[in-house]
Structure formats: structure tokens, C-alpha cells
Design a protein around this motif. Structure first.
Motif, PDB file in Angstrom:
ATOM      1  N   GLU A 135       0.831  -1.209   0.000  1.00  0.00           N
ATOM      2  CA  GLU A 135       0.000   0.000   0.000  1.00  0.00           C
ATOM      3  C   GLU A 135       0.864   1.255   0.000  1.00  0.00           C
ATOM      4  OE1 GLU A 135      -3.617   2.096   2.580  1.00  0.00           O
ATOM      5  OE2 GLU A 135      -2.692   0.230   3.273  1.00  0.00           O
ATOM      6  N   GLN A 136       1.941   1.260   0.790  1.00  0.00           N
ATOM      7  CA  GLN A 136       2.835   2.407   0.818  1.00  0.00           C
ATOM      8  C   GLN A 136       3.464   2.656  -0.556  1.00  0.00           C
ATOM      9  OE1 GLN A 136       5.266   0.903   4.219  1.00  0.00           O
ATOM     10  NE2 GLN A 136       5.121   3.025   4.981  1.00  0.00           N
ATOM     11  N   VAL A 137       3.915   1.573  -1.198  1.00  0.00           N
ATOM     12  CA  VAL A 137       4.551   1.696  -2.505  1.00  0.00           C
ATOM     13  C   VAL A 137       3.556   2.211  -3.535  1.00  0.00           C
ATOM     14  CG1 VAL A 137       5.662   0.426  -4.380  1.00  0.00           C
ATOM     15  CG2 VAL A 137       6.250  -0.092  -1.993  1.00  0.00           C
ATOM     16  N   ASP A 138       2.369   1.622  -3.561  1.00  0.00           N
ATOM     17  CA  ASP A 138       1.353   2.028  -4.532  1.00  0.00           C
ATOM     18  C   ASP A 138       0.987   3.500  -4.348  1.00  0.00           C
ATOM     19  OD1 ASP A 138      -0.874   0.967  -6.504  1.00  0.00           O
ATOM     20  OD2 ASP A 138      -1.912   2.219  -5.037  1.00  0.00           O
ATOM     21  N   THR A 139       0.811   3.923  -3.109  1.00  0.00           N
ATOM     22  CA  THR A 139       0.445   5.315  -2.838  1.00  0.00           C
ATOM     23  C   THR A 139       1.552   6.265  -3.267  1.00  0.00           C
ATOM     24  OG1 THR A 139      -0.953   4.667  -0.979  1.00  0.00           O
ATOM     25  CG2 THR A 139      -0.193   6.953  -1.025  1.00  0.00           C
ATOM     26  N   PHE A 140       2.809   5.918  -2.961  1.00  0.00           N
ATOM     27  CA  PHE A 140       3.940   6.768  -3.325  1.00  0.00           C
ATOM     28  C   PHE A 140       4.023   6.945  -4.838  1.00  0.00           C
ATOM     29  CE2 PHE A 140       8.369   7.366  -4.585  1.00  0.00           C
ATOM     30  CZ  PHE A 140       8.769   8.418  -3.768  1.00  0.00           C
ATOM     31  N   LEU A 142       4.879  -2.496  -9.035  1.00  0.00           N
ATOM     32  CA  LEU A 142       5.273  -1.170  -9.493  1.00  0.00           C
ATOM     33  C   LEU A 142       4.547  -0.779 -10.781  1.00  0.00           C
ATOM     34  CD1 LEU A 142       9.094  -1.568  -8.840  1.00  0.00           C
ATOM     35  CD2 LEU A 142       7.514  -0.141  -7.511  1.00  0.00           C
ATOM     36  N   LEU A 143       4.475  -1.735 -11.709  1.00  0.00           N
ATOM     37  CA  LEU A 143       3.880  -1.411 -13.000  1.00  0.00           C
ATOM     38  C   LEU A 143       2.378  -1.167 -12.880  1.00  0.00           C
ATOM     39  CD1 LEU A 143       4.703  -0.969 -15.898  1.00  0.00           C
ATOM     40  CD2 LEU A 143       4.274  -3.379 -16.358  1.00  0.00           C
ATOM     41  N   LYS A 144       1.724  -1.908 -11.989  1.00  0.00           N
ATOM     42  CA  LYS A 144       0.286  -1.680 -11.790  1.00  0.00           C
ATOM     43  C   LYS A 144       0.037  -0.286 -11.214  1.00  0.00           C
ATOM     44  CE  LYS A 144      -0.906  -6.563 -11.413  1.00  0.00           C
ATOM     45  NZ  LYS A 144      -1.184  -7.714 -10.529  1.00  0.00           N
ATOM     46  N   ALA A 145       0.919   0.158 -10.338  1.00  0.00           N
ATOM     47  CA  ALA A 145       0.783   1.507  -9.795  1.00  0.00           C
ATOM     48  C   ALA A 145       1.040   2.558 -10.868  1.00  0.00           C
ATOM     49  CB  ALA A 145       1.741   1.695  -8.622  1.00  0.00           C
ATOM     50  N   LEU A 160      10.578  -4.330  -0.654  1.00  0.00           N
ATOM     51  CA  LEU A 160      11.306  -3.103  -0.940  1.00  0.00           C
ATOM     52  C   LEU A 160      11.743  -2.413   0.348  1.00  0.00           C
ATOM     53  CD1 LEU A 160       9.277  -1.419  -3.842  1.00  0.00           C
ATOM     54  CD2 LEU A 160      11.287  -2.895  -3.982  1.00  0.00           C
ATOM     55  N   HIS A 161      13.024  -2.032   0.374  1.00  0.00           N
ATOM     56  CA  HIS A 161      13.509  -1.186   1.463  1.00  0.00           C
ATOM     57  C   HIS A 161      13.152   0.272   1.205  1.00  0.00           C
ATOM     58  CE1 HIS A 161      15.836  -4.271   3.503  1.00  0.00           C
ATOM     59  NE2 HIS A 161      16.430  -4.600   2.364  1.00  0.00           N
ATOM     60  N   ALA A 162      13.244   0.684  -0.058  1.00  0.00           N
ATOM     61  CA  ALA A 162      13.044   2.101  -0.367  1.00  0.00           C
ATOM     62  C   ALA A 162      12.648   2.271  -1.819  1.00  0.00           C
ATOM     63  CB  ALA A 162      14.323   2.890  -0.074  1.00  0.00           C
ATOM     64  N   ILE A 163      12.043   3.437  -2.113  1.00  0.00           N
ATOM     65  CA  ILE A 163      11.716   3.826  -3.477  1.00  0.00           C
ATOM     66  C   ILE A 163      11.949   5.322  -3.590  1.00  0.00           C
ATOM     67  CG2 ILE A 163       9.262   4.054  -2.877  1.00  0.00           C
ATOM     68  CD1 ILE A 163       8.633   3.258  -5.790  1.00  0.00           C
ATOM     69  N   SER A 164      12.494   5.761  -4.715  1.00  0.00           N
ATOM     70  CA  SER A 164      12.779   7.185  -4.920  1.00  0.00           C
ATOM     71  C   SER A 164      12.240   7.622  -6.266  1.00  0.00           C
ATOM     72  CB  SER A 164      14.290   7.447  -4.844  1.00  0.00           C
ATOM     73  OG  SER A 164      14.977   6.687  -5.829  1.00  0.00           O
ATOM     74  N   PHE A 165      11.911   8.898  -6.379  1.00  0.00           N
ATOM     75  CA  PHE A 165      11.399   9.455  -7.630  1.00  0.00           C
ATOM     76  C   PHE A 165      12.049  10.802  -7.896  1.00  0.00           C
ATOM     77  CE2 PHE A 165       8.445  12.238  -9.953  1.00  0.00           C
ATOM     78  CZ  PHE A 165       8.348  11.516 -11.132  1.00  0.00           C
ATOM     79  N   GLY A 166      12.384  11.021  -9.161  1.00  0.00           N
ATOM     80  CA  GLY A 166      12.964  12.287  -9.593  1.00  0.00           C
ATOM     81  C   GLY A 166      13.454  12.135 -11.006  1.00  0.00           C
ATOM     82  N   ASP A 167      14.407  12.973 -11.410  1.00  0.00           N
ATOM     83  CA  ASP A 167      15.041  12.726 -12.703  1.00  0.00           C
ATOM     84  C   ASP A 167      15.955  11.506 -12.563  1.00  0.00           C
ATOM     85  OD1 ASP A 167      17.831  13.530 -12.016  1.00  0.00           O
ATOM     86  OD2 ASP A 167      16.949  15.518 -11.807  1.00  0.00           O
ATOM     87  N   THR A 168      16.491  11.032 -13.686  1.00  0.00           N
ATOM     88  CA  THR A 168      17.213   9.756 -13.646  1.00  0.00           C
ATOM     89  C   THR A 168      18.506   9.816 -12.846  1.00  0.00           C
ATOM     90  OG1 THR A 168      18.092  10.356 -15.837  1.00  0.00           O
ATOM     91  CG2 THR A 168      16.278   8.757 -15.765  1.00  0.00           C
ATOM     92  N   ARG A 169      19.044  11.010 -12.619  1.00  0.00           N
ATOM     93  CA  ARG A 169      20.266  11.116 -11.815  1.00  0.00           C
ATOM     94  C   ARG A 169      19.946  11.204 -10.327  1.00  0.00           C
ATOM     95  NH1 ARG A 169      24.184  15.385 -13.003  1.00  0.00           N
ATOM     96  NH2 ARG A 169      25.790  13.871 -12.418  1.00  0.00           N
ATOM     97  N   SER A 170      18.982  12.041  -9.972  1.00  0.00           N
ATOM     98  CA  SER A 170      18.686  12.225  -8.550  1.00  0.00           C
ATOM     99  C   SER A 170      18.025  10.991  -7.946  1.00  0.00           C
ATOM    100  CB  SER A 170      17.808  13.460  -8.341  1.00  0.00           C
ATOM    101  OG  SER A 170      16.539  13.301  -8.938  1.00  0.00           O
ATOM    102  N   ALA A 171      17.079  10.398  -8.667  1.00  0.00           N
ATOM    103  CA  ALA A 171      16.413   9.193  -8.144  1.00  0.00           C
ATOM    104  C   ALA A 171      17.413   8.063  -7.980  1.00  0.00           C
ATOM    105  CB  ALA A 171      15.276   8.780  -9.072  1.00  0.00           C
TER     106      ALA A 171
END
Length: 439
Positions: A38-43, A74-77, A258-269
Motif C-alpha cells: 500500500e505504501q509503494v502504490d500510494t507513493f 510497481l507497473l500496476k501503480a 522493498l527497502h526504499a523507493i525514490s522518484f525524480g530525474d534519472t540522476r537524482s532518483a
């Protein structure tokens, strides 16, 4: 020897540049956390919901089956966040130069459940990166010889044409979706590496992999900084006219957690995920070991991919020691690169001392050869001296193994439980993703 030490709180080689890049990414989780679905999908839905994607075409670049990743989740989200917003949605499987994934494998890999991908993801198309077809590629520019000399810290001086899958260029946005692990060529995988070599032409693949080989896997793997190879692929990615975003994940190895997930441009993420990966995927031993038994999971179906069981363990093996790749299910050295059977496995200096003989072989193949053979020396008078013995306990015939300059062990003779009781042997189940180093 079966104990698996945990990583200390700070891994070596922390990079200020990477830390600064990571500040620009949105991050959920951390080294000690395990995220709920749920956390991953929401993020994912929230981050993509805030992104400027309405009415734009999106190419989602995903890994093939050789990486642990909860891709269906991930893909479903992603599909839920973009269906009806994006004008076109395409999933591109980043094979690099691996074998294509067929319909059934793709369905399982991407989460088609018991139905079809069309049913699971209406309005979304899925394609393999068909690297064997010249029509797959478009050229986006050239990196000059002077710039390559600068990026490689003087190791290479030649220009390179930057080609990649035209699907990336023919969409408004490229969204990288995949995991980050320690990597033998670039330091840590992920980010722009999904473009180069993930969906790139042979030119950048050869140049980047040979640059990694010149530095050597043992020195570059697990380096947190912007390595020369990472700098090269970042320069190549800067030539792509498409907007580049990434959802990078840090997976608990051998699982879908998953321990973590990040979002941004391809360098920052990537930078944000690499920092977490350095805390979770790098573990330390107090002393070198005489022997490693790397037990390879089924997702590696040839030595070309299962060689990660050596890359991740070479740093902790004593001089004169041995790494055994135990994979009875593997029956060939490489499904897609028969050249490796011809040249065999050798250390870097073996090729450099005989460059006129080998310079026309794909440099990516030469790099793979050196990465699996590890550190060593070569000269014409004394021949090749290798620091570590590499032994295959696989379904590959003995004559093929020995012809490739590797040792052979009958896989039916391997008693994993007995090796676990041997104080001189370090047994690594699910090998290939966690890097081991000496303190």
C-alpha cells in the motif's frame, strides 16, 4: 562458514556529488525498512500524479528477469497513475544484450496474472529491446574523443556514436522503473544505466564495459561515487531529447520486498537509491576466505548472467582461493555471445598484452571475460597468473568449461550442507546481488 555479517552504518567511498543529487529526489523508506504494498502504490501514484504527464506519451523502461524486483506491483501503480492521462503508454524491456523474453515470461514478469497483458494493462503496449535488429536504433549524437579521454581519466581516447532504442526518443517522457544494486561495471546499477547499456547500441556498450574492465570490477563495484563509467553514461543520456524521469527501488535481495523507493530525474532518483543500496546490499567480512560456494538462483540462465556470483564475491577471496559457481540448471556459457567460447576467460592484462589479436572482438565480450576471471597478470615469458580459481559446477559439459579456461566440478558431487560445515568455505545462497567486501 555460513554467517552473513551485516553492513556497518557507513560504506566506503561516500560521494558528496551523489549526496547532493539525492537531495532532489522524493524518497520513501530506508535501509532498515520494509515497505508495504500500500505504501509503494500510494507513493508511485502520488509522485506521478504531481508530474507533468497529462497528454504526453510515456515510455516506461523496465528490467528483464535477471533482477530481483516486484515489477508487477510497481507497473500496476504506474499504469493506474498514467492510464487515461498519458496519450500513449509503452513498456520497453531493457535487455541490454540478453535474450528476449517471450510472451509467457513477459506476462509473469510484468504481472499479467492468469490473463493477458492487454487485459491487465489496457491501453499499454509492451516491447522487447530488439538489440539484434539495426532498425531498433536511432542516433542522438556523438561524444568526442577528447571528452572520452576526460571522462575515462585518460584511459581511452576515441569518439563514440550514441545510439539507443528509438522508442525512447519517439515518446515525450522516458520513465525508468527498476532496482539499484552494486554493479561490476558502473559501481551501482540503475538510473541512466537503463538507457546505456539497457536499450543502447553496441558502441556505448563496448566502450563503457571496456572502460570498467580497465579499471577492474574489484575496484569499481559498489563505489558510491560518480565513477568514470557512470560519468560516461550520464553524458550519453544527456544527448537524449526526451524528458527523463525515474522510479528507482532498493529490493531486499532474493525477494519482492522493498527497502526504499525514490522518484525524480534519472540522476537524482538513482543517487538516492544508490545510497540506500550501499547500506543494504554491501556486507563485510573480517578476514578473507579460502573458498566461496555461490549458489545461483534460476533467474540466471547462463554464465553470462550468473557470473555475478563471482563479481560480488571476488573482493573477499584470499590469494590462491576459489569461487565455485553452483548452478546445475545452467547448460551454456552464453546464449547470445558465442564469441566468449572462442576467446575464453582471462584477466585484463592478457588482452592488453596481445591487443592486436583481440582488439576487433566486441569490447563488451572482452570486458565480461575479465570480470569473471578477476585479477591477474600476464606476460609473454611467464604466461597468465590468476589470483583466484574460478570453478563451474553447472550443467555445462566439462570440455566446454575447460576450453573456456575455467575449472570444472561435477554438480552432482556438490553437497551444500557439507560445504556449510566447512570452516574454509563461505556459502552464499541466492548469490549475485549482494556485494561482499573486507572491512
Amino acid at each position: 562458514m555460513t554467517s552473513t555479517p551485516t553492513a556497518p552504518s557507513e560504506a566506503p567511498g561516500t560521494s558528496t556529488v551523489v549526496e547532493e543529487l539525492a537531495r532532489d529526489a522524493a524518497v520513501l523508506g530506508g535501509p532498515e525498512e520494509v515497505l508495504s504494498e500500500e505504501q509503494v502504490d500510494t507513493f508511485v501514484r502520488e509522485q506521478l500524479g504531481h508530474a507533468d504527464l497529462d497528454g504526453r506519451s510515456v515510455c516506461v523502461v523496465v528490467p528483464d528477469g535477471t533482477r530481483s524486483c516486484p515489477l508487477p506491483l510497481l507497473l500496476k501503480a504506474v499504469h493506474g497513475a498514467l492510464a487515461g492521462r498519458a496519450s500513449r503508454l509503452t513498456v520497453l524491456v531493457a535487455l541490454g544484450t540478453h535474450a528476449a523474453m517471450d510472451g509467457d515470461r513477459l506476462r509473469r514478469h510484468l504481472g499479467g496474472d492468469s490473463g493477458t497483458l492487454e487485459t491487465a494493462y489496457p491501453g499499454m503496449s509492451v516491447v522487447n529491446h530488439e538489440w539484434w535488429d539495426p532498425d531498433t536504433f536511432v542516433t542522438v549524437g556523438t561524444i568526442s574523443a577528447d571528452r572520452i579521454g576526460e571522462l575515462s581519466e585518460g584511459r581511452l581516447h576515441r569518439s563514440v556514436d550514441v545510439r539507443l532504442n528509438r522508442a525512447v526518443v519517439e515518446h515525450d517522457v522516458a520513465l525508468v522503473l527498476g532496482p539499484v544494486f552494486p554493479h561490476e561495471v558502473v559501481g551501482f546499477s540503475g538510473g541512466n544505466k537503463y538507457f546505456f547499456p539497457g536499450v543502447s547500441g553496441q558502441e556505448v556498450i563496448d566502450l563503457s564495459h571496456w572502460l570498467g574492465a580497465l579499471i577492474t570490477s574489484a575496484k569499481i563495484i559498489g563505489s558510491r561515487g560518480i565513477t568514470p563509467v557512470r560519468a560516461l553514461i550520464d553524458d550519453a543520456a544527456a544527448l537524449i531529447p526526451t524528458e527523463k524521469l525515474a522510479l528507482c527501488v532498493v529490493v531486499r535481495s532474493g525477494s519482492d520486498d522493498l527497502h526504499a523507493i525514490s522518484f525524480g530525474d534519472t540522476r537524482s532518483a538513482w543517487a538516492a537509491a544508490a545510497q540506500v543500496s550501499a547500506e543494504t546490499h554491501v556486507r563485510y567480512l573480517d578476514a578473507p576466505v579460502k573458498r566461496v560456494l555461490s549458489v545461483m538462483p534460476p533467474k540466471y540462465d547462463d554464465i553470462w548472467t550468473a557470473a555475478k556470483g563471482f563479481y560480488k564475491l571476488e573482493p573477499v577471496v584470499a590469494d590462491g582461493g576459489e569461487v565455485i559457481l553452483y548452478a546445475p540448471h545452467i547448460t551454456e556459457i552464453s546464449a547470445m555471445h558465442p564469441e566468449i567460447n572462442e576467446i575464453g576467460y582471462h584477466c585484463r592484462d592478457y588482452f592488453l598484452a596481445q591487443w592486436d589479436r583481440f582488439k576487433d572482438v566486441h569490447w563488451g565480450v572482452l570486458a565480461h571475460s575479465t570480470h569473471l576471471r578477476g585479477a591477474g597478470t600476464y606476460d609473454e615469458q611467464h604466461g597468465e597468473h590468476l589470483r583466484v580459481t574460478v570453478t563451474l559446477a553447472t550443467g555445462i559439459p566439462e570440455d566446454v568449461v575447460r576450453r573456456a579456461n575455467l575449472n570444472y566440478l561435477d554438480p552432482t558431487s556438490v553437497d551444500v550442507a557439507a560445504y556449510e560445515q566447512d570452516p574454509d568455505t563461505f556459502v552464499v545462497p541466492q548469490a549475485g546481488e549482494v556485494l561482499f567486501r573486507l572491512r
